[in-house]
Design a protein around this motif. Structure first.
Motif, PDB file in Angstrom:
ATOM      1  N   CYS A   1       6.945 -12.389   6.682  1.00 27.17           N
ATOM      2  CA  CYS A   1       7.254 -11.316   5.719  1.00 27.17           C
ATOM      3  C   CYS A   1       6.642 -11.614   4.354  1.00 27.17           C
ATOM      4  O   CYS A   1       6.183 -10.709   3.661  1.00 27.17           O
TER       5      CYS A   1
ATOM      6  N   ILE B   1       2.994 -10.640   4.646  1.00 28.86           N
ATOM      7  CA  ILE B   1       2.839  -9.184   4.612  1.00 28.86           C
ATOM      8  C   ILE B   1       3.021  -8.669   3.188  1.00 28.86           C
ATOM      9  O   ILE B   1       2.266  -7.815   2.724  1.00 28.86           O
ATOM     10  N   ALA B   2       4.010  -9.215   2.487  1.00 26.77           N
ATOM     11  CA  ALA B   2       4.257  -8.805   1.101  1.00 26.77           C
ATOM     12  C   ALA B   2       3.078  -9.154   0.201  1.00 26.77           C
ATOM     13  O   ALA B   2       2.667  -8.352  -0.636  1.00 26.77           O
TER      14      ALA B   2
ATOM     15  N   LEU C   1       0.221  -6.716   0.889  1.00 26.43           N
ATOM     16  CA  LEU C   1       0.450  -5.378   0.353  1.00 26.43           C
ATOM     17  C   LEU C   1       0.663  -5.362  -1.159  1.00 26.43           C
ATOM     18  O   LEU C   1       0.642  -4.296  -1.771  1.00 26.43           O
TER      19      LEU C   1
ATOM     20  N   TRP D   1       3.501  -6.388  -2.609  1.00 24.99           N
ATOM     21  CA  TRP D   1       4.904  -6.039  -2.809  1.00 24.99           C
ATOM     22  C   TRP D   1       5.730  -7.292  -3.051  1.00 24.99           C
ATOM     23  O   TRP D   1       5.273  -8.410  -2.865  1.00 24.99           O
TER      24      TRP D   1
ATOM     25  N   PRO E   1       8.359  -9.914  -1.879  1.00 30.32           N
ATOM     26  CA  PRO E   1       8.753 -10.390  -0.551  1.00 30.32           C
ATOM     27  C   PRO E   1      10.188 -10.020  -0.167  1.00 30.32           C
ATOM     28  O   PRO E   1      10.466  -9.782   1.013  1.00 30.32           O
TER      29      PRO E   1
ATOM     30  N   VAL F   1      10.145  -6.541   1.390  1.00 35.90           N
ATOM     31  CA  VAL F   1       9.584  -6.537   2.744  1.00 35.90           C
ATOM     32  C   VAL F   1      10.602  -7.098   3.729  1.00 35.90           C
ATOM     33  O   VAL F   1      10.802  -6.547   4.813  1.00 35.90           O
ATOM     34  N   ARG F   2      11.274  -8.185   3.354  1.00 35.29           N
ATOM     35  CA  ARG F   2      12.298  -8.765   4.239  1.00 35.29           C
ATOM     36  C   ARG F   2      13.442  -7.787   4.480  1.00 35.29           C
ATOM     37  O   ARG F   2      13.905  -7.626   5.611  1.00 35.29           O
TER      38      ARG F   2
ATOM     39  N   LEU G   1      13.388  -4.456   4.229  1.00 35.14           N
ATOM     40  CA  LEU G   1      12.911  -3.354   5.064  1.00 35.14           C
ATOM     41  C   LEU G   1      12.772  -3.777   6.522  1.00 35.14           C
ATOM     42  O   LEU G   1      13.131  -3.017   7.431  1.00 35.14           O
ATOM     43  N   TYR G   2      12.282  -4.985   6.754  1.00 35.02           N
ATOM     44  CA  TYR G   2      12.116  -5.469   8.125  1.00 35.02           C
ATOM     45  C   TYR G   2      13.460  -5.593   8.832  1.00 35.02           C
ATOM     46  O   TYR G   2      13.621  -5.189   9.984  1.00 35.02           O
TER      47      TYR G   2
ATOM     48  N   TYR H   1       8.495 -10.355  15.331  1.00 34.05           N
ATOM     49  CA  TYR H   1       8.386 -11.453  14.364  1.00 34.05           C
ATOM     50  C   TYR H   1       7.769 -12.687  15.025  1.00 34.05           C
ATOM     51  O   TYR H   1       6.895 -13.343  14.456  1.00 34.05           O
TER      52      TYR H   1
END
Length: 67
Positions: free
Chosen positions: A23, A26-27, A30, A32, A34, A37-38, A40-41, A57
């Motif tokens: 995560c 990914i953050a 993007l 964003w 972190p 992102v965590r 939202l996931y 994951y």
């Protein structure tokens, strides 16, 4: 939100990780926060019966290269 550059790669982070850095990576990709992102996931994993969050994951953990 910053725009992605052509040379940017999706990688797991080693500096901002809780479990494997998926995560966080990914953050970072993007641009964003972190924590967002965590959150939202986790929410998508809980509220969507069709989204197998743990399996995805683990797959990302294996596929994404480490920083």
């Amino acid at each position: 939100m910053k725009f992605l550059t052509m040379g940017q790669r999706l990688i797991r982070t080693s500096d901002d990780k809780i479990i494997a850095g998926v995560c966080g990576g990914i953050a970072k990709y993007l641009g964003w926060d972190p924590a967002i992102v965590r959150l939202l996931y986790v929410l998508v994993s809980i509220f969507s019966a069709a989204f197998p969050g743990i399996l995805v994951y683990i797959i990302l953990w294996i596929v994404m290269p480490e920083e």
